[in-house]
Design a protein around this motif. Structure first.
Motif, PDB file in Angstrom:
ATOM      1  N   GLU A  24      16.165  -1.677  -4.214  1.00  0.00           N
ATOM      2  CA  GLU A  24      17.419  -1.167  -4.775  1.00  0.00           C
ATOM      3  C   GLU A  24      17.376   0.353  -4.894  1.00  0.00           C
ATOM      4  O   GLU A  24      18.333   1.054  -4.530  1.00  0.00           O
ATOM      5  N   GLY A  25      16.242   0.875  -5.376  1.00  0.00           N
ATOM      6  CA  GLY A  25      16.102   2.327  -5.493  1.00  0.00           C
ATOM      7  C   GLY A  25      16.198   3.012  -4.143  1.00  0.00           C
ATOM      8  O   GLY A  25      16.807   4.087  -4.012  1.00  0.00           O
ATOM      9  N   ALA A  26      15.611   2.365  -3.112  1.00  0.00           N
ATOM     10  CA  ALA A  26      15.652   2.948  -1.765  1.00  0.00           C
ATOM     11  C   ALA A  26      17.086   3.004  -1.247  1.00  0.00           C
ATOM     12  O   ALA A  26      17.510   4.020  -0.679  1.00  0.00           O
ATOM     13  N   VAL A  27      17.838   1.928  -1.439  1.00  0.00           N
ATOM     14  CA  VAL A  27      19.221   1.905  -0.942  1.00  0.00           C
ATOM     15  C   VAL A  27      20.082   2.915  -1.689  1.00  0.00           C
ATOM     16  O   VAL A  27      20.918   3.594  -1.088  1.00  0.00           O
ATOM     17  N   LEU A  28      19.858   3.044  -2.975  1.00  0.00           N
ATOM     18  CA  LEU A  28      20.606   4.043  -3.747  1.00  0.00           C
ATOM     19  C   LEU A  28      20.318   5.449  -3.207  1.00  0.00           C
ATOM     20  O   LEU A  28      21.227   6.287  -3.130  1.00  0.00           O
ATOM     21  N   GLY A  29      19.070   5.683  -2.802  1.00  0.00           N
ATOM     22  CA  GLY A  29      18.727   6.970  -2.209  1.00  0.00           C
ATOM     23  C   GLY A  29      19.454   7.201  -0.898  1.00  0.00           C
ATOM     24  O   GLY A  29      19.957   8.294  -0.630  1.00  0.00           O
ATOM     25  N   THR A  30      19.537   6.145  -0.085  1.00  0.00           N
ATOM     26  CA  THR A  30      20.256   6.244   1.189  1.00  0.00           C
ATOM     27  C   THR A  30      21.733   6.544   0.952  1.00  0.00           C
ATOM     28  O   THR A  30      22.331   7.377   1.647  1.00  0.00           O
ATOM     29  N   LEU A  31      22.326   5.848  -0.012  1.00  0.00           N
ATOM     30  CA  LEU A  31      23.742   6.081  -0.330  1.00  0.00           C
ATOM     31  C   LEU A  31      23.968   7.517  -0.796  1.00  0.00           C
ATOM     32  O   LEU A  31      24.930   8.171  -0.380  1.00  0.00           O
TER      33      LEU A  31
ATOM     34  N   GLU B  46      25.284  10.919  -8.406  1.00  0.00           N
ATOM     35  CA  GLU B  46      25.341   9.650  -9.142  1.00  0.00           C
ATOM     36  C   GLU B  46      24.300   8.659  -8.603  1.00  0.00           C
ATOM     37  O   GLU B  46      23.525   8.069  -9.361  1.00  0.00           O
ATOM     38  N   TYR B  47      24.275   8.484  -7.276  1.00  0.00           N
ATOM     39  CA  TYR B  47      23.342   7.528  -6.686  1.00  0.00           C
ATOM     40  C   TYR B  47      21.893   8.020  -6.782  1.00  0.00           C
ATOM     41  O   TYR B  47      20.971   7.227  -7.008  1.00  0.00           O
ATOM     42  N   ALA B  48      21.684   9.312  -6.609  1.00  0.00           N
ATOM     43  CA  ALA B  48      20.330   9.853  -6.700  1.00  0.00           C
ATOM     44  C   ALA B  48      19.773   9.699  -8.117  1.00  0.00           C
ATOM     45  O   ALA B  48      18.579   9.423  -8.303  1.00  0.00           O
ATOM     46  N   GLN B  49      20.627   9.857  -9.130  1.00  0.00           N
ATOM     47  CA  GLN B  49      20.181   9.684 -10.516  1.00  0.00           C
ATOM     48  C   GLN B  49      19.773   8.234 -10.769  1.00  0.00           C
ATOM     49  O   GLN B  49      18.780   7.965 -11.453  1.00  0.00           O
ATOM     50  N   GLN B  50      20.548   7.278 -10.220  1.00  0.00           N
ATOM     51  CA  GLN B  50      20.198   5.861 -10.369  1.00  0.00           C
ATOM     52  C   GLN B  50      18.872   5.552  -9.662  1.00  0.00           C
ATOM     53  O   GLN B  50      18.028   4.810 -10.179  1.00  0.00           O
ATOM     54  N   SER B  51      18.699   6.129  -8.479  1.00  0.00           N
ATOM     55  CA  SER B  51      17.454   5.933  -7.732  1.00  0.00           C
ATOM     56  C   SER B  51      16.270   6.509  -8.505  1.00  0.00           C
ATOM     57  O   SER B  51      15.195   5.890  -8.580  1.00  0.00           O
ATOM     58  N   LEU B  52      16.467   7.675  -9.114  1.00  0.00           N
ATOM     59  CA  LEU B  52      15.414   8.315  -9.904  1.00  0.00           C
ATOM     60  C   LEU B  52      15.024   7.456 -11.101  1.00  0.00           C
ATOM     61  O   LEU B  52      13.832   7.300 -11.406  1.00  0.00           O
ATOM     62  N   ALA B  53      16.030   6.877 -11.777  1.00  0.00           N
ATOM     63  CA  ALA B  53      15.748   6.044 -12.957  1.00  0.00           C
ATOM     64  C   ALA B  53      14.891   4.842 -12.581  1.00  0.00           C
ATOM     65  O   ALA B  53      13.942   4.483 -13.297  1.00  0.00           O
TER      66      ALA B  53
ATOM     67  N   GLN C 165       6.259   8.174  -5.279  1.00  0.00           N
ATOM     68  CA  GLN C 165       6.856   8.519  -4.001  1.00  0.00           C
ATOM     69  C   GLN C 165       8.383   8.431  -4.082  1.00  0.00           C
ATOM     70  O   GLN C 165       9.094   9.333  -3.645  1.00  0.00           O
ATOM     71  N   GLY C 166       8.879   7.343  -4.672  1.00  0.00           N
ATOM     72  CA  GLY C 166      10.324   7.187  -4.832  1.00  0.00           C
ATOM     73  C   GLY C 166      10.911   8.236  -5.762  1.00  0.00           C
ATOM     74  O   GLY C 166      12.017   8.734  -5.534  1.00  0.00           O
ATOM     75  N   GLU C 167      10.156   8.594  -6.796  1.00  0.00           N
ATOM     76  CA  GLU C 167      10.609   9.629  -7.728  1.00  0.00           C
ATOM     77  C   GLU C 167      10.747  10.964  -7.006  1.00  0.00           C
ATOM     78  O   GLU C 167      11.744  11.683  -7.162  1.00  0.00           O
ATOM     79  N   GLY C 168       9.758  11.290  -6.175  1.00  0.00           N
ATOM     80  CA  GLY C 168       9.819  12.544  -5.419  1.00  0.00           C
ATOM     81  C   GLY C 168      11.004  12.590  -4.477  1.00  0.00           C
ATOM     82  O   GLY C 168      11.667  13.625  -4.338  1.00  0.00           O
ATOM     83  N   ALA C 169      11.286  11.439  -3.829  1.00  0.00           N
ATOM     84  CA  ALA C 169      12.418  11.379  -2.907  1.00  0.00           C
ATOM     85  C   ALA C 169      13.737  11.587  -3.648  1.00  0.00           C
ATOM     86  O   ALA C 169      14.612  12.328  -3.208  1.00  0.00           O
ATOM     87  N   ALA C 170      13.881  10.916  -4.796  1.00  0.00           N
ATOM     88  CA  ALA C 170      15.124  11.033  -5.571  1.00  0.00           C
ATOM     89  C   ALA C 170      15.314  12.458  -6.087  1.00  0.00           C
ATOM     90  O   ALA C 170      16.427  13.006  -6.055  1.00  0.00           O
TER      91      ALA C 170
ATOM     92  N   SER D  20       0.833  -1.204   0.000  1.00  0.00           N
ATOM     93  CA  SER D  20       0.000   0.000   0.000  1.00  0.00           C
ATOM     94  C   SER D  20       0.863   1.247   0.000  1.00  0.00           C
ATOM     95  O   SER D  20       2.068   1.183   0.200  1.00  0.00           O
ATOM     96  N   SER D  21       0.222   2.394  -0.184  1.00  0.00           N
ATOM     97  CA  SER D  21       0.957   3.659  -0.283  1.00  0.00           C
ATOM     98  C   SER D  21       1.649   4.022   1.008  1.00  0.00           C
ATOM     99  O   SER D  21       2.574   4.819   1.001  1.00  0.00           O
ATOM    100  N   ASN D  22       1.227   3.451   2.154  1.00  0.00           N
ATOM    101  CA  ASN D  22       1.880   3.825   3.404  1.00  0.00           C
ATOM    102  C   ASN D  22       3.098   2.974   3.690  1.00  0.00           C
ATOM    103  O   ASN D  22       3.687   3.066   4.742  1.00  0.00           O
ATOM    104  N   CYS D  23       3.486   2.146   2.734  1.00  0.00           N
ATOM    105  CA  CYS D  23       4.697   1.351   2.962  1.00  0.00           C
ATOM    106  C   CYS D  23       5.512   1.166   1.707  1.00  0.00           C
ATOM    107  O   CYS D  23       5.798   0.067   1.289  1.00  0.00           O
ATOM    108  N   LYS D  24       5.875   2.263   1.077  1.00  0.00           N
ATOM    109  CA  LYS D  24       6.829   2.222  -0.025  1.00  0.00           C
ATOM    110  C   LYS D  24       8.159   2.625   0.558  1.00  0.00           C
ATOM    111  O   LYS D  24       8.372   3.760   0.924  1.00  0.00           O
ATOM    112  N   VAL D  25       9.054   1.659   0.646  1.00  0.00           N
ATOM    113  CA  VAL D  25      10.295   1.896   1.377  1.00  0.00           C
ATOM    114  C   VAL D  25      11.139   2.928   0.656  1.00  0.00           C
ATOM    115  O   VAL D  25      11.547   2.737  -0.470  1.00  0.00           O
ATOM    116  N   ARG D  26      11.370   4.030   1.314  1.00  0.00           N
ATOM    117  CA  ARG D  26      12.188   5.091   0.746  1.00  0.00           C
ATOM    118  C   ARG D  26      13.029   5.665   1.861  1.00  0.00           C
ATOM    119  O   ARG D  26      12.663   6.637   2.486  1.00  0.00           O
ATOM    120  N   SER D  27      14.142   5.056   2.133  1.00  0.00           N
ATOM    121  CA  SER D  27      15.012   5.621   3.155  1.00  0.00           C
ATOM    122  C   SER D  27      15.821   6.743   2.536  1.00  0.00           C
ATOM    123  O   SER D  27      15.772   6.985   1.345  1.00  0.00           O
TER     124      SER D  27
END
Length: 468
Positions: free
Chosen positions: A174-181, A196-203, A212-217, A11-18
């Motif tokens: 993978e996208g979440a971890v790239l965001g954390t990095l 570099e990592y934020a661009q990979q997370s965005l892709a 949600q992940g796109e907004g975070a990246a 659900s929308s309340n659990c899209k992992v985005r660290s």
């Protein structure tokens, strides 16, 4: 047979985005417990199954207690579940219980215990070769060390978790971890790596249509470019992040985007824009009843109006900030508010008020060993007493400010303190001291290539020499 398992809700309340915008802990705790149905069992097995069901029930109970802020009760539920799983030799259940105990201790402010339990969960996951549990344990350790500001450790655990997400073909993870990095590298000042990592997370987020992940990246990219003083790029990416936050009605992420935009426009000297975004941030904080966030927005507004020379507005917002800081017992923010009030009243030529607030700010700065804040308060006091013609007080406070500027290696403030001291000595007829400080002021002005200050220093030296 594994009778205990966990799955992250889709659900929308659990899209992992660290990382930059969404603490991992809240996502990992948004879990559902799935207990498979079993066929009838022999009596001894039924007893075991009953104990297993009790352990699972306690885990769910702890989760509900945690979500409603009953931290001690959640801790007790998870400790009981841990004992049951250990008695049943259910290693997977034991690993998850250890991880959840880490969350409880973290929320109770016991970082050492939180890390201890998470390390045990990680060790157990590796022992039983449970890659999902290992990835979850690594993620919670990232979160713990990020809270401690230990970004080297965050990167160490994130790199290990990244390998697991790729092995499991977990693109969202993978996208979440790239965001954390990316966030960790930005915090360490490695902005090229952060981008570099934020661009990979965005892709990945765009590939998965994960808004949600796109907004975070995009937020991570905006923050990284802000750190590089590339304000055009910072604004471009953050505006996109803001659009997504509003689309998703994510008020916290919206507030973070507004903060970045405000910082970018402040650096560009566009205080009208700073005020516009801070007002929106203030509205969100009040809607969420976030007193810390409200204080932050009020501080930004007071600062922006200071640069626009609107002392009445500075006083209005600083008084509101002062009330919140005292309510929250936030001594640092209280000191800032008092300092702002001192500056504003000095600008209005109300020197008694300026001195009153600056003295209070000075007390707090010394209590907190905040040398920069102490220097600001001393500067306000020096200026106020100069306007009152009390040069003995001016010299007393500016000598202290000069010592702090030299300690902090702040050449601009050092130059200002020297110039004001020279002026004070000239005003009391001590031309020798005026020349001494004037020569030092001139040397720094030339060193920092400030021709305007150099010209003023030469003019003041001319006056001082003429009086000898």
């Amino acid at each position: 047979m594994k009778s205990f398992s966990l799955k992250l809700l889709k659900s929308s309340n659990c899209k992992v985005r660290s990382g930059f915008l969404f603490p991992l802990a809240f996502c990992v705790l948004s879990v559902a417990f799935y207990i498979p149905m079993h066929s009838p069992l022999p009596v001894s097995a039924q007893a075991t199954d009953a104990r297993q069901a009790e352990g699972d029930r306690l885990m769910k109970q702890g989760l509900q207690q945690y979500k409603t802020g009953q931290l001690r009760a959640a801790l007790n539920s998870w400790q009981q579940a841990l004992q049951i799983y250990r008695a049943l030799k259910n290693r997977q259940g034991e690993g998850w219980a250890l991880g959840f105990l880490g969350f409880a201790y973290d929320s109770l402010g016991n970082n050492a215990k939180a890390i201890e339990y998470r390390e045990q969960s990680l060790a157990l996951a590796r022992e039983i070769k449970d890659r999902q549990l290992e990835g979850a344990a690594l993620g919670t350790l990232e979160d713990a060390y990020r809270s401690l500001g230990n970004y080297a450790k965050v990167i160490e655990y994130s790199q290990q978790r990244l390998a697991i997400t790729r092995e499991l073909k977990d693109r969202q993870g993978e996208g979440a971890v790239l965001g954390t990095l990316g966030d960790a590298y930005r915090s360490l000042g490695h902005y090229a790596k952060a981008i570099e990592y934020a661009q990979q997370s965005l892709a990945i987020a765009r590939e998965l249509k994960d808004r949600q992940g796109e907004g975070a990246a995009l937020g991570n990219l905006g923050f990284a470019y802000l750190s590089l003083n590339n304000y055009a790029k910072a604004i471009e990416y953050t505006q996109q992040s803001l659009t997504i936050a509003r689309e998703l009605k994510d008020r916290k992420r919206e507030d973070l985007a507004l903060d970045i935009l405000g910082m970018a426009y402040r650096s560009l000297g566009n205080y009208a824009k700073v005020i516009e975004y801070a007002q929106q941030s203030l509205a969100i904080a009040r809607e969420l009843k976030d007193r810390q966030g409200e204080g932050k927005a009020l501080g930004i507004l007071g600062s922006a109006y200071h640069f626009l020379n609107n002392s009445a507005k500075v006083i209005e917002y600083s008084q509101q900030l002062l009330a919140i800081a005292r309510e929250l017992k936030d001594r640092e923010r209280e000191g800032w508010a008092l300092g702002s009030l001192g500056i504003a009243y000095r600008s209005l030529s109300d020197y008694a008020k300026a001195i009153e607030y600056a003295q209070q700010s000075l007390v707090i700065a010394r209590e907190l060993k905040d040398r920069k804040g102490e220097g600001v308060a001393l500067g306000i006091l020096g200026d106020a007493y100069r306007s009152l013609g009390n040069y003995a007080k001016v010299i007393e406070y500016l000598q202290q400010r000069l010592a702090i500027a030299r300690e902090l290696k702040d050449r601009h403030i050092e130059r200002l303190a020297l110039a004001n001291l020279g002026d004070a000595y000239y005003s009391v007829g001590n031309s020798a001291k005026a020349i001494e400080y004037g020569q030092q002021t001139l040397a720094i002005a030339r060193e920092i290539k400030d021709p305007q200050s150099e010209g003023v220093a030469l003019g003041n030296l001319g006056l001082a020499y003429r009086s000898v």
